[in-house]
Design a protein around this motif. Structure first.
Motif, PDB file in Angstrom:
ATOM      1  N   ASN A  33       0.699  -1.198   0.070  1.00 31.64           N
ATOM      2  CA  ASN A  33       0.045   0.138   0.023  1.00 31.64           C
ATOM      3  C   ASN A  33       0.881   1.303  -0.127  1.00 31.64           C
ATOM      4  O   ASN A  33       0.401   2.368   0.336  1.00 31.64           O
ATOM      5  CB  ASN A  33      -0.877  -0.073   1.189  1.00 31.64           C
ATOM      6  N   ASN A  34       2.265   1.031  -0.323  1.00 31.60           N
ATOM      7  CA  ASN A  34       3.027   2.233  -0.292  1.00 31.60           C
ATOM      8  C   ASN A  34       3.118   3.034   0.799  1.00 31.60           C
ATOM      9  O   ASN A  34       2.946   4.337   1.163  1.00 31.60           O
ATOM     10  CB  ASN A  34       2.885   3.186  -1.587  1.00 31.60           C
ATOM     11  N   GLU A  35       2.997   2.281   2.179  1.00 30.24           N
ATOM     12  CA  GLU A  35       2.835   3.119   3.295  1.00 30.24           C
ATOM     13  C   GLU A  35       4.104   3.696   3.849  1.00 30.24           C
ATOM     14  O   GLU A  35       5.279   3.042   3.552  1.00 30.24           O
ATOM     15  CB  GLU A  35       2.236   2.042   4.153  1.00 30.24           C
ATOM     16  N   PRO A  36       4.193   4.721   4.553  1.00 33.96           N
ATOM     17  CA  PRO A  36       5.306   5.162   5.180  1.00 33.96           C
ATOM     18  C   PRO A  36       6.101   4.454   6.065  1.00 33.96           C
ATOM     19  O   PRO A  36       5.184   3.400   6.582  1.00 33.96           O
ATOM     20  CB  PRO A  36       4.879   6.498   5.949  1.00 33.96           C
ATOM     21  N   GLY A  37       7.432   4.210   6.079  1.00 33.59           N
ATOM     22  CA  GLY A  37       7.997   3.398   7.097  1.00 33.59           C
ATOM     23  C   GLY A  37       8.656   2.120   6.288  1.00 33.59           C
ATOM     24  O   GLY A  37       9.727   1.897   6.482  1.00 33.59           O
ATOM     25  N   ASN A  38       7.719   1.427   6.026  1.00 34.67           N
ATOM     26  CA  ASN A  38       7.803   0.079   5.287  1.00 34.67           C
ATOM     27  C   ASN A  38       8.852  -0.739   5.958  1.00 34.67           C
ATOM     28  O   ASN A  38       9.869  -1.171   5.213  1.00 34.67           O
ATOM     29  CB  ASN A  38       8.376   0.438   3.919  1.00 34.67           C
ATOM     30  N   ILE A  39       8.425  -1.143   7.158  1.00 33.44           N
ATOM     31  CA  ILE A  39       9.222  -2.252   7.864  1.00 33.44           C
ATOM     32  C   ILE A  39       9.497  -3.538   6.909  1.00 33.44           C
ATOM     33  O   ILE A  39      10.234  -4.343   7.223  1.00 33.44           O
ATOM     34  CB  ILE A  39       8.717  -2.330   9.336  1.00 33.44           C
ATOM     35  N   VAL A  40       8.346  -3.798   6.469  1.00 31.20           N
ATOM     36  CA  VAL A  40       8.271  -5.108   5.707  1.00 31.20           C
ATOM     37  C   VAL A  40       9.661  -5.337   4.688  1.00 31.20           C
ATOM     38  O   VAL A  40      10.363  -6.327   4.701  1.00 31.20           O
ATOM     39  CB  VAL A  40       6.967  -5.482   4.836  1.00 31.20           C
ATOM     40  N   GLU A  41       9.541  -4.370   3.981  1.00 32.15           N
ATOM     41  CA  GLU A  41      10.946  -4.180   3.089  1.00 32.15           C
ATOM     42  C   GLU A  41      12.137  -4.354   3.995  1.00 32.15           C
ATOM     43  O   GLU A  41      13.083  -5.207   3.057  1.00 32.15           O
ATOM     44  CB  GLU A  41      10.879  -2.638   2.384  1.00 32.15           C
ATOM     45  N   LEU A  42      12.386  -3.873   4.850  1.00 36.26           N
ATOM     46  CA  LEU A  42      13.441  -3.992   5.720  1.00 36.26           C
ATOM     47  C   LEU A  42      13.857  -5.536   6.127  1.00 36.26           C
ATOM     48  O   LEU A  42      14.740  -6.135   6.465  1.00 36.26           O
ATOM     49  CB  LEU A  42      13.643  -2.947   6.945  1.00 36.26           C
ATOM     50  N   LEU A  43      12.671  -5.766   6.611  1.00 35.36           N
ATOM     51  CA  LEU A  43      12.460  -7.434   7.284  1.00 35.36           C
ATOM     52  C   LEU A  43      12.674  -8.462   6.521  1.00 35.36           C
ATOM     53  O   LEU A  43      13.381  -9.456   6.646  1.00 35.36           O
ATOM     54  CB  LEU A  43      11.113  -7.760   7.914  1.00 35.36           C
ATOM     55  N   ILE A  44      12.349  -8.323   4.991  1.00 36.87           N
ATOM     56  CA  ILE A  44      12.473  -9.429   4.291  1.00 36.87           C
ATOM     57  C   ILE A  44      13.736  -9.390   3.355  1.00 36.87           C
ATOM     58  O   ILE A  44      13.892 -10.061   2.726  1.00 36.87           O
ATOM     59  CB  ILE A  44      11.187  -9.557   3.219  1.00 36.87           C
TER      60      ILE A  44
END
Length: 466
Positions: A301-312
């Motif tokens: 959802n192009n959300e701010p922060g995007n922790i998923v991108e860092l975790l994966i």
């Protein structure tokens, strides 16, 4: 003085099940009675101590509401539920009439009130062959520890608060006293921790306070106070106790497969089928019986922060990618958090983990910046990275003190991605405004609940908040 507190009590049949710590906490509360009717002997003192933990793990404290205040104020999670008012937290526009802050505030003071009753009543109970001085000291020490944690949470969330150190008529009936300063509130935290340390045994218990639990919270306390030597000292006491504490492998081993009480855990809150943790329902999708109103910030959802991108990212998150999962719901891809997942909602709430002590010591060493501290700091940082199975950092990767501190900040973010560390870390280091794009320093504290301001003219609101 006729002082009463509302606390939960249990039937006499259940009171015999105190042989283990799990049994100490896994009882079914039946009714509320006056403190004067219950704290009269060993059994009722145990019930009162149990009531302190019960409030600490309640839905309005670490069971959900307080946890959400900081979790949604940072950039690792987003709120997508029907209670749109909760987006005030993410937008940093929280008003004093927001119900969430009132619920958390009341739950924390209720916890303090329960602790106050134990501290006030238990010292005067008679010693018997079964109710020894050591047992009494343990109960009082636990109450001091939980009160210290409660005031610590109030201070880092609201600033200086009312210091209520005697039992009140009810958990929500605070006396008309002026707010303490932030310094004064933190001084009370330290005093309570010192009292707890003097009374508690040096044993290992992951769901009840001991001297070791005090040391772990002291390490965090001294980090917040920028007292680097003390933070290093207390963190080291836990890290060096390798028989009882370690970074368990793989990363998910401390929570996956219904794990509880692993060596990763210094202090966690225990839940059972009679006292459930509401978090799973909020994180899991409808296909798993939840509503998924809380999600990790993600690229879908192009959300701010995007922790998923860092975790994966295998070079950043590594094994910590186990915290999130991509599912297709209603023909659309969605990411969900997996820290709280148990069908029976008995997931623990992790308050202090061994990994935090490594990162506390790493940061304190980096800040102290004496000879050899940079290498030692990097070693602690790499210990956490090694457990997560990500590439280790070399000395050239953190050429300056600023580089090293940023690396520690980033590691904290992914290590505790779905726990309530990120907001407080950014606030205490002075980085929240720039990282989260917060315009006013006033927004680094939450407003005092409007209902409390209304009933107590001595309770002044935080500057610029209403």
């Amino acid at each position: 003085m006729n002082k009463k507190i509302i606390i939960k009590t249990w039937s006499a049949a259940v009171l015999i099940l105190f042989a283990s710590c799990d049994k100490f906490l896994s009882v079914d509360p039946q009714e509320y009675l006056s403190d004067e009717a219950t704290i009269v002997d060993e059994g009722s003192a145990r019930s009162a101590v149990r009531g302190i933990y019960d409030e600490l793990r309640s839905n309005n404290y670490y069971g959900q509401e307080f946890h959400w205040l900081s979790l949604l104020s940072a950039d690792n999670t987003v709120y997508v539920g029907s209670q749109i008012v909760r987006q005030q937290l993410t937008n940093h526009t929280v008003r004093a009439d927001f119900a969430g802050i009132e619920s958390a505030w009341n739950a924390i003071y209720s916890t303090i009130n329960r602790a106050n009753n134990v501290i006030d009543k238990v010292p005067d109970l008679p010693i018997t062959a079964d109710f020894t001085q050591a047992t009494k000291d343990g109960f009082i020490g636990e109450a001091y520890f939980v009160r210290a944690l409660a005031y610590f949470d109030l201070a880092r969330t609201w600033g200086g608060v009312q210091l209520v150190l005697e039992p009140t008529t009810s958990p929500n009936d605070l006396p008309n006293v002026e707010r303490s300063t932030l310094q004064g509130t933190y001084a009370q935290v330290l005093e309570d921790l010192n009292n707890a340390e003097a009374l508690l045994p040096e044993t290992t218990n992951r769901i009840r306070a001991t001297k070791k639990t005090v040391w772990a919270l002291k390490a965090r306390y001294h980090l917040y106070q920028k007292e680097w030597d003390e933070a290093i000292d207390y963190a080291t006491r836990i890290i060096d106790d390798t028989d009882n504490y370690e970074l368990v492998r793989p990363y998910s081993a401390f929570y996956a497969g219904n794990a509880s009480g692993t060596k990763e855990s210094v202090f966690e809150l225990y839940y059972d089928i009679n006292n459930t943790n509401n978090q799973r329902y909020q994180w899991q999708p409808s296909t798993r019986g939840g509503v998924a109103w809380i999600k990790p910030s993600n690229p879908v959802n192009n959300e701010p922060g995007n922790i998923v991108e860092l975790l994966i990212d295998p070079n950043i998150g590594g094994d910590r990618s186990a915290l999130v999962e991509l599912q297709t719901i209603n023909n659309a891809p969605n990411w969900f958090g997996l820290l709280y997942y148990r069908d029976n909602s008995t997931d623990p709430a992790f308050i202090i983990r061994t990994a935090e002590l490594y990162l506390i010591r790493a940061e304190a060493l980096a800040e102290r910046d004496a000879s050899g501290d940079k290498d030692a700091s990097l070693a602690d940082l790499n210990a956490v990275r090694a457990r997560a199975n990500v590439p280790l950092l070399g000395i050239t990767d953190v050429a300056t003190k600023t580089d090293l501190l940023l690396a520690i900040e980033n590691e904290n973010r992914v290590e505790f991605a779905l726990e309530n560390h990120r907001w407080y870390d950014l606030v205490r280091t002075g980085r929240a405004q720039s990282v989260l794009n917060i315009a006013s320093t006033n927004r680094l504290l939450l407003p005092i609940p409007y209902s409390q301001i209304q009933v107590d003219p001595n309770l002044k609101q935080n500057p610029g908040l209403d």
